[in-house]
Write a protein that holds these residues in place. Structure first.
Motif, PDB file in Angstrom:
ATOM      1  N   LEU A 223       0.816  -1.214   0.000  1.00  0.00           N
ATOM      2  CA  LEU A 223       0.000   0.000   0.000  1.00  0.00           C
ATOM      3  C   LEU A 223       0.852   1.268   0.000  1.00  0.00           C
ATOM      4  O   LEU A 223       0.311   2.369  -0.096  1.00  0.00           O
ATOM      5  CB  LEU A 223      -0.932   0.005   1.213  1.00  0.00           C
ATOM      6  CG  LEU A 223      -1.952  -1.130   1.292  1.00  0.00           C
ATOM      7  CD1 LEU A 223      -2.838  -0.961   2.524  1.00  0.00           C
ATOM      8  CD2 LEU A 223      -2.797  -1.202   0.029  1.00  0.00           C
ATOM      9  N   GLU A 224       2.166   1.107   0.113  1.00  0.00           N
ATOM     10  CA  GLU A 224       3.026   2.281   0.225  1.00  0.00           C
ATOM     11  C   GLU A 224       2.981   3.138  -1.042  1.00  0.00           C
ATOM     12  O   GLU A 224       2.834   4.371  -0.971  1.00  0.00           O
ATOM     13  CB  GLU A 224       4.462   1.845   0.526  1.00  0.00           C
ATOM     14  CG  GLU A 224       5.374   2.970   0.952  1.00  0.00           C
ATOM     15  CD  GLU A 224       6.714   2.461   1.454  1.00  0.00           C
ATOM     16  OE1 GLU A 224       7.737   2.759   0.796  1.00  0.00           O
ATOM     17  OE2 GLU A 224       6.739   1.758   2.492  1.00  0.00           O
ATOM     18  N   ALA A 225       3.079   2.510  -2.210  1.00  0.00           N
ATOM     19  CA  ALA A 225       3.082   3.284  -3.458  1.00  0.00           C
ATOM     20  C   ALA A 225       1.770   4.044  -3.674  1.00  0.00           C
ATOM     21  O   ALA A 225       1.798   5.248  -3.961  1.00  0.00           O
ATOM     22  CB  ALA A 225       3.390   2.366  -4.641  1.00  0.00           C
ATOM     23  N   PRO A 226       0.604   3.393  -3.545  1.00  0.00           N
ATOM     24  CA  PRO A 226      -0.630   4.180  -3.713  1.00  0.00           C
ATOM     25  C   PRO A 226      -0.800   5.260  -2.651  1.00  0.00           C
ATOM     26  O   PRO A 226      -1.318   6.347  -2.946  1.00  0.00           O
ATOM     27  CB  PRO A 226      -1.750   3.132  -3.627  1.00  0.00           C
ATOM     28  CG  PRO A 226      -1.130   1.907  -3.068  1.00  0.00           C
ATOM     29  CD  PRO A 226       0.316   1.951  -3.427  1.00  0.00           C
ATOM     30  N   ALA A 227      -0.350   5.003  -1.429  1.00  0.00           N
ATOM     31  CA  ALA A 227      -0.462   6.026  -0.385  1.00  0.00           C
ATOM     32  C   ALA A 227       0.444   7.214  -0.693  1.00  0.00           C
ATOM     33  O   ALA A 227       0.060   8.373  -0.450  1.00  0.00           O
ATOM     34  CB  ALA A 227      -0.114   5.431   0.974  1.00  0.00           C
ATOM     35  N   LEU A 228       1.626   6.951  -1.220  1.00  0.00           N
ATOM     36  CA  LEU A 228       2.537   8.038  -1.596  1.00  0.00           C
ATOM     37  C   LEU A 228       1.913   8.936  -2.664  1.00  0.00           C
ATOM     38  O   LEU A 228       2.119  10.151  -2.657  1.00  0.00           O
ATOM     39  CB  LEU A 228       3.855   7.463  -2.111  1.00  0.00           C
ATOM     40  CG  LEU A 228       4.894   7.090  -1.060  1.00  0.00           C
ATOM     41  CD1 LEU A 228       5.981   6.206  -1.673  1.00  0.00           C
ATOM     42  CD2 LEU A 228       5.517   8.341  -0.472  1.00  0.00           C
ATOM     43  N   GLY A 229       1.153   8.325  -3.575  1.00  0.00           N
ATOM     44  CA  GLY A 229       0.483   9.125  -4.594  1.00  0.00           C
ATOM     45  C   GLY A 229      -0.555  10.059  -4.015  1.00  0.00           C
ATOM     46  O   GLY A 229      -0.792  11.146  -4.546  1.00  0.00           O
ATOM     47  N   LEU A 230      -1.182   9.646  -2.911  1.00  0.00           N
ATOM     48  CA  LEU A 230      -2.203  10.466  -2.266  1.00  0.00           C
ATOM     49  C   LEU A 230      -1.619  11.460  -1.270  1.00  0.00           C
ATOM     50  O   LEU A 230      -2.177  12.526  -1.054  1.00  0.00           O
ATOM     51  CB  LEU A 230      -3.210   9.557  -1.545  1.00  0.00           C
ATOM     52  CG  LEU A 230      -4.014   8.614  -2.431  1.00  0.00           C
ATOM     53  CD1 LEU A 230      -4.811   7.631  -1.578  1.00  0.00           C
ATOM     54  CD2 LEU A 230      -4.952   9.402  -3.338  1.00  0.00           C
ATOM     55  N   ALA A 231      -0.500  11.091  -0.651  1.00  0.00           N
ATOM     56  CA  ALA A 231       0.113  11.941   0.380  1.00  0.00           C
ATOM     57  C   ALA A 231       1.637  11.890   0.211  1.00  0.00           C
ATOM     58  O   ALA A 231       2.315  11.117   0.888  1.00  0.00           O
ATOM     59  CB  ALA A 231      -0.291  11.476   1.771  1.00  0.00           C
ATOM     60  N   PRO A 232       2.203  12.701  -0.682  1.00  0.00           N
ATOM     61  CA  PRO A 232       3.640  12.658  -0.946  1.00  0.00           C
ATOM     62  C   PRO A 232       4.512  12.917   0.275  1.00  0.00           C
ATOM     63  O   PRO A 232       5.693  12.519   0.291  1.00  0.00           O
ATOM     64  CB  PRO A 232       3.833  13.757  -1.999  1.00  0.00           C
ATOM     65  CG  PRO A 232       2.504  13.893  -2.661  1.00  0.00           C
ATOM     66  CD  PRO A 232       1.500  13.633  -1.584  1.00  0.00           C
ATOM     67  N   VAL A 233       3.961  13.547   1.323  1.00  0.00           N
ATOM     68  CA  VAL A 233       4.753  13.815   2.521  1.00  0.00           C
ATOM     69  C   VAL A 233       5.219  12.523   3.185  1.00  0.00           C
ATOM     70  O   VAL A 233       6.205  12.521   3.929  1.00  0.00           O
ATOM     71  CB  VAL A 233       3.932  14.683   3.512  1.00  0.00           C
ATOM     72  CG1 VAL A 233       2.793  13.895   4.129  1.00  0.00           C
ATOM     73  CG2 VAL A 233       4.837  15.252   4.605  1.00  0.00           C
ATOM     74  N   ILE A 234       4.544  11.406   2.895  1.00  0.00           N
ATOM     75  CA  ILE A 234       5.003  10.111   3.400  1.00  0.00           C
ATOM     76  C   ILE A 234       6.424   9.841   2.929  1.00  0.00           C
ATOM     77  O   ILE A 234       7.259   9.333   3.682  1.00  0.00           O
ATOM     78  CB  ILE A 234       4.051   8.983   2.951  1.00  0.00           C
ATOM     79  CG1 ILE A 234       2.676   9.171   3.600  1.00  0.00           C
ATOM     80  CG2 ILE A 234       4.621   7.612   3.289  1.00  0.00           C
ATOM     81  CD1 ILE A 234       1.599   8.238   3.051  1.00  0.00           C
ATOM     82  N   GLY A 235       6.705  10.183   1.692  1.00  0.00           N
ATOM     83  CA  GLY A 235       8.056  10.005   1.156  1.00  0.00           C
ATOM     84  C   GLY A 235       9.075  10.849   1.894  1.00  0.00           C
ATOM     85  O   GLY A 235      10.218  10.415   2.116  1.00  0.00           O
ATOM     86  N   SER A 253       3.612   2.004   7.589  1.00  0.00           N
ATOM     87  CA  SER A 253       2.746   1.075   8.312  1.00  0.00           C
ATOM     88  C   SER A 253       1.321   1.165   7.780  1.00  0.00           C
ATOM     89  O   SER A 253       0.811   2.262   7.550  1.00  0.00           O
ATOM     90  CB  SER A 253       2.748   1.380   9.809  1.00  0.00           C
ATOM     91  OG  SER A 253       1.835   0.538  10.501  1.00  0.00           O
ATOM     92  N   GLY A 254       0.690   0.017   7.614  1.00  0.00           N
ATOM     93  CA  GLY A 254      -0.705  -0.014   7.196  1.00  0.00           C
ATOM     94  C   GLY A 254      -0.935   0.752   5.912  1.00  0.00           C
ATOM     95  O   GLY A 254      -0.171   0.635   4.948  1.00  0.00           O
ATOM     96  N   SER A 255      -1.981   1.577   5.902  1.00  0.00           N
ATOM     97  CA  SER A 255      -2.286   2.396   4.730  1.00  0.00           C
ATOM     98  C   SER A 255      -1.758   3.820   4.877  1.00  0.00           C
ATOM     99  O   SER A 255      -2.121   4.701   4.102  1.00  0.00           O
ATOM    100  CB  SER A 255      -3.805   2.419   4.501  1.00  0.00           C
ATOM    101  OG  SER A 255      -4.480   2.868   5.663  1.00  0.00           O
ATOM    102  N   GLY A 256      -0.871   4.052   5.885  1.00  0.00           N
ATOM    103  CA  GLY A 256      -0.259   5.354   6.060  1.00  0.00           C
ATOM    104  C   GLY A 256      -1.161   6.304   6.854  1.00  0.00           C
ATOM    105  O   GLY A 256      -2.285   5.992   7.188  1.00  0.00           O
ATOM    106  N   ALA A 257      -0.633   7.467   7.185  1.00  0.00           N
ATOM    107  CA  ALA A 257       0.624   8.036   6.736  1.00  0.00           C
ATOM    108  C   ALA A 257       1.795   7.774   7.691  1.00  0.00           C
ATOM    109  O   ALA A 257       2.887   8.273   7.476  1.00  0.00           O
ATOM    110  CB  ALA A 257       0.461   9.547   6.556  1.00  0.00           C
TER     111      ALA A 257
END
Length: 291
Positions: A223-235, A253-257
């Motif tokens: 789920l990390e890649a799709p979550a990064l697309g929604l919330a780039p601050v995760i990166g 972790s999980g679906s972020g962030a």
């Protein structure tokens, strides 16, 4: 009866493999190694006849309507299975970020079931507790006995406690709530579709921290890649961890962030947390031991 108190620790997905989307119910099928932290919410129960909930603490505001809180839902599910169950007033002190990928609400619900079990003299292994946990939410069963273990399916299949050595870590939440459903939608799986099949690493019972890290480094969080697309601050949070001395693995972790970093020892984690907090005072940064 005296007030009962328990901790609701954060749940960390050390790995999260998406196997596909089930044809029968449309749920995503997962394999995940889960561990728990020292950081968490606190839940108390004043036993009584009526069911009520009070919420306080630094993250109480975003916790949502009280009547829809998972603590209340869990209590109602157990009450349906146990007519005459003594309930009472819960007081939840919220410290964990909300919509953060660390199972805060699920851990709160599991804590409520543990307290109701104690109040009513139920054995911790009573099947009604697990049935109520499954009815309350996908992550609640694994939080019922918060020790490192595998969870599979949509969260309904729980492995035995692994008894791994504590893992020195840092948790970071960059302050952006990320809802789970949009992340799964961004993954783009159709009902019945399979996704990145392959065996999950085997984690030996009683494994030391070296063995655990070596096993999970080749694994992933799908789920990390799709979550990064929604919330780039995760990166940004992942990068902040990965450049720190002593960081062995940085992952969401999980679906972020929320993200975590595993470190060589606790001292390295504490020093790195201090530096990251100085650079990003708006982030939630917690050194911890994962068990």
């Amino acid at each position: 009866m005296p007030i009962l108190v328990t901790r609701a620790p954060a749940k960390i997905n050390l790995t999260l493999h998406v196997l596909g989307r089930r044809a029968g119910d449309g749920y995503h099928e997962l394999e995940s190694l889960v561990a728990f932290t020292g950081a968490g919410d606190t839940l108390s129960l004043h036993p009584g006849e009526a069911l009520a909930l009070e919420v306080s603490g630094p993250t109480a505001g975003p916790a949502g309507p009280l009547d829809d809180n998972l603590v209340i839902r869990a209590a109602r599910h157990l009450s349906r299975r146990r007519p005459g169950l003594r309930l009472g007033t819960f007081h939840l002190v919220k410290r964990l970020p909300v919509a953060a990928g660390i199972g805060g609400g699920s851990s709160d619900a599991a804590a409520a079931l543990r307290l109701l079990g104690r109040s009513n003299g139920l054995d911790p292994t009573d099947p009604d507790l697990m049935d109520a946990a499954r009815a309350t939410g996908a992550d609640v069963p694994v939080c019922l006995d918060p020790r490192a273990r595998m969870m599979r399916g949509a969260g309904e299949t729980i492995g035995a406690a692994l008894g791994i050595s504590p893992l020195p870590a840092i948790l970071i939440n960059p302050g952006i709530p990320v809802e789970t459903a949009p992340v799964f939608r961004a993954l783009g799986l159709m009902v019945g579709e399979r996704y990145r099949p392959g065996p999950h690493p085997e984690i030996a019972e009683g494994a030391d921290s070296e063995a655990v890290v070596a096993s999970i480094c080749p694994a992933r969080n799908d789920l990390e890649a799709p979550a990064l697309g929604l919330a780039p601050v995760i990166g940004e949070a992942l990068q902040a961890l990965s450049v720190e001395a002593g960081c062995r693995l940085a992952r969401m972790s999980g679906s972020g962030a929320t993200v975590f970093g595993l470190f060589v020892d606790r001292s390295a984690a504490v020093r790195a947390a201090r530096r990251i907090r100085d650079r990003h005072p708006q982030w939630w940064v917690k050194p911890s031991l994962l068990r």
